[in-house]
Design a protein around this motif. Structure first.
Motif, PDB file in Angstrom:
ATOM      1  N   GLN A   1     101.152 -21.874 -29.716  1.00 23.61           N
ATOM      2  CA  GLN A   1     101.572 -21.692 -31.105  1.00 23.61           C
ATOM      3  C   GLN A   1     102.708 -22.641 -31.450  1.00 23.61           C
ATOM      4  O   GLN A   1     102.773 -23.194 -32.549  1.00 23.61           O
ATOM      5  N   ALA A   2     103.631 -22.862 -30.501  1.00 24.05           N
ATOM      6  CA  ALA A   2     104.761 -23.765 -30.731  1.00 24.05           C
ATOM      7  C   ALA A   2     104.279 -25.199 -30.927  1.00 24.05           C
ATOM      8  O   ALA A   2     104.793 -25.937 -31.778  1.00 24.05           O
TER       9      ALA A   2
ATOM     10  N   GLU B   1     107.448 -15.281 -37.597  1.00 26.98           N
ATOM     11  CA  GLU B   1     107.703 -15.388 -39.035  1.00 26.98           C
ATOM     12  C   GLU B   1     107.852 -16.850 -39.468  1.00 26.98           C
ATOM     13  O   GLU B   1     107.416 -17.238 -40.548  1.00 26.98           O
ATOM     14  N   ALA B   2     108.499 -17.661 -38.626  1.00 24.83           N
ATOM     15  CA  ALA B   2     108.692 -19.071 -38.980  1.00 24.83           C
ATOM     16  C   ALA B   2     107.361 -19.797 -39.113  1.00 24.83           C
ATOM     17  O   ALA B   2     107.208 -20.697 -39.952  1.00 24.83           O
ATOM     18  N   GLN B   3     106.383 -19.419 -38.283  1.00 28.76           N
ATOM     19  CA  GLN B   3     105.063 -20.049 -38.375  1.00 28.76           C
ATOM     20  C   GLN B   3     104.303 -19.545 -39.598  1.00 28.76           C
ATOM     21  O   GLN B   3     103.648 -20.318 -40.304  1.00 28.76           O
ATOM     22  N   LEU B   4     104.397 -18.248 -39.869  1.00 27.15           N
ATOM     23  CA  LEU B   4     103.747 -17.705 -41.059  1.00 27.15           C
ATOM     24  C   LEU B   4     104.279 -18.378 -42.324  1.00 27.15           C
ATOM     25  O   LEU B   4     103.533 -18.611 -43.278  1.00 27.15           O
TER      26      LEU B   4
ATOM     27  N   GLY C   1     113.441 -10.938 -47.111  1.00 27.69           N
ATOM     28  CA  GLY C   1     112.871 -11.533 -48.308  1.00 27.69           C
ATOM     29  C   GLY C   1     112.340 -12.930 -48.042  1.00 27.69           C
ATOM     30  O   GLY C   1     112.376 -13.420 -46.912  1.00 27.69           O
ATOM     31  N   ALA C   2     111.879 -13.580 -49.094  1.00 30.02           N
ATOM     32  CA  ALA C   2     111.284 -14.910 -48.971  1.00 30.02           C
ATOM     33  C   ALA C   2     112.353 -15.991 -49.138  1.00 30.02           C
ATOM     34  O   ALA C   2     113.370 -15.789 -49.789  1.00 30.02           O
ATOM     35  N   SER C   3     112.083 -17.157 -48.558  1.00 32.10           N
ATOM     36  CA  SER C   3     113.017 -18.284 -48.594  1.00 32.10           C
ATOM     37  C   SER C   3     112.702 -19.201 -49.775  1.00 32.10           C
ATOM     38  O   SER C   3     111.670 -19.030 -50.444  1.00 32.10           O
TER      39      SER C   3
ATOM     40  N   ALA D   1     103.265 -12.334 -49.800  1.00 33.12           N
ATOM     41  CA  ALA D   1     102.985 -11.138 -49.001  1.00 33.12           C
ATOM     42  C   ALA D   1     103.204 -11.346 -47.503  1.00 33.12           C
ATOM     43  O   ALA D   1     103.635 -10.430 -46.802  1.00 33.12           O
ATOM     44  N   HIS D   2     102.925 -12.549 -46.979  1.00 34.71           N
ATOM     45  CA  HIS D   2     103.083 -12.777 -45.546  1.00 34.71           C
ATOM     46  C   HIS D   2     104.471 -13.302 -45.202  1.00 34.71           C
ATOM     47  O   HIS D   2     104.773 -13.528 -44.025  1.00 34.71           O
ATOM     48  N   ARG D   3     105.309 -13.479 -46.222  1.00 33.17           N
ATOM     49  CA  ARG D   3     106.657 -13.994 -45.982  1.00 33.17           C
ATOM     50  C   ARG D   3     107.725 -12.906 -46.034  1.00 33.17           C
ATOM     51  O   ARG D   3     108.897 -13.172 -45.770  1.00 33.17           O
TER      52      ARG D   3
END
Length: 332
Positions: free
Chosen positions: A134-135, A178-181, A262-264, A301-303
């Motif tokens: 994944q990385a 989360e960073a990948q999503l 929350g979202a970025s 939604a995924h963030r």
């Protein structure tokens, strides 16, 4: 009177963007996919938007709802290199990136590129690969480059990842970080077809019998055309009040009592870019609040992460995003 109105609205005449070819290309893509895919219009439109906005997409749904076949056939409508990678628990980074092989004739190591070196990558069951793999994928998605043995390799545009995952299987799966999503423009939830659509699927399958579906699909776009349309999307007009509307939606995810995370600002940019692509598909050179509302859910939604209390109460990320959108005043 008409002359005055023209002078008061110069944008109507001086800032128009020719979207005819883009719209025709999108219609052709939908027509080609319609030869095989029945229904799933929302998924197809979001995938086309992700191409125009130059973003990756995560497709989630139960087995058998045409996640993989739709992404695969969509890739065939574009005349670029395509790779399909089946993620498994024993998949290693070198399996997707490539590896250095010793050449006896030259007495030197030569790098043999892996399947990730392509334009459109279809990854099946992305959540089955371990963290190391994944990385390796994450760098390619985030930076559109790969670093191997200290050497950087740039990915040739377009470089887009379409990944599928099954929400019901747990054994042998790994939760995506989360960073990948956050690097996925969209998370597209694919539902079951309606009764009428399923009847149409059965009729189509019965009539076509042994036809090779992939041979039915023709290429519509080239890499050069995609680059041109992606540049066209950047010229779509966004009024200041709509920029504030987007920022308000994302900002409210950070203060919402139902959310732990929350979202970025990356989510704000994603909403703006996707709204531009949606407007262009619909033949408009400006975005509207409806464009923003339509793309906000699959982007946010995924963030976001619900608080444990809300998860126990049966809340969903989709529901929270919908409540957020409804709570913010629409610009006039």
């Amino acid at each position: 009177m008409e002359a005055n109105e023209q002078n008061e609205n110069p944008l109507e005449f001086n800032s128009r963007i020719d979207l005819t070819k883009l719209q025709e290309a999108v219609a052709q893509i939908k027509s080609e996919l319609g030869k095989v895919i029945i229904g799933q219009n929302d998924m197809i439109e979001l995938l086309i938007i992700s191409i125009l906005a130059n973003g990756h997409s995560l497709i989630e749904g139960v087995p058998g709802v045409a996640k993989t076949v739709t992404a695969k056939l969509l890739a065939k409508t574009i005349n670029v290199d395509f790779s399909r990678i089946q993620f498994t628990p024993d998949l290693m980074p070198s399996d997707i990136l490539g590896t250095s092989i010793f050449n006896v004739k030259t007495s030197e190591f030569e790098f043999k590129k892996g399947p990730l070196f392509s334009n459109i990558i279809l990854i099946d069951e992305i959540n089955r690969a371990p963290a190391k793999t994944q990385a390796a994928l994450f760098e390619a998605m985030a930076e559109r480059q790969i670093t191997i043995d200290g050497q950087e390799f740039d990915m040739q545009p377009p470089f887009l990842v379409f990944a599928t995952q099954n929400p019901v299987e747990q054994e042998g799966t790994y939760r995506l970080p989360e960073a990948q999503l956050d690097r996925f423009l969209f998370k597209i939830n694919v539902n079951y077809p309606s009764l009428d659509e399923e009847v149409a699927i059965l009729e189509s399958k019965h009539q076509q019998k042994n036809i090779d579906f992939e041979k039915l699909i023709k290429s519509v776009l080239t890499a050069k055309q995609i680059a041109e349309y992606q540049n066209t999307i950047k010229e779509i007009i966004v009024e200041d009040n709509l920029l504030r509307y987007i920022a308000s939606i994302v900002n409210n995810t950070r203060t919402n009592a139902n959310l732990y995370l929350g979202a970025s600002p990356r989510a704000s940019i994603a909403i703006m870019d996707a709204s531009k692509a949606l407007a262009a598909i619909n033949g408009r050179d400006f975005i509207t609040p409806d464009d923003i509302k339509k793309v906000a859910n699959p982007i946010l939604a995924h963030r976001i992460i619900l608080t444990p209390e809300r998860e126990m109460e049966g809340f969903t990320a989709d529901k929270v995003v919908q409540q957020l959108i409804e709570s913010i005043e629409i610009p006039r």
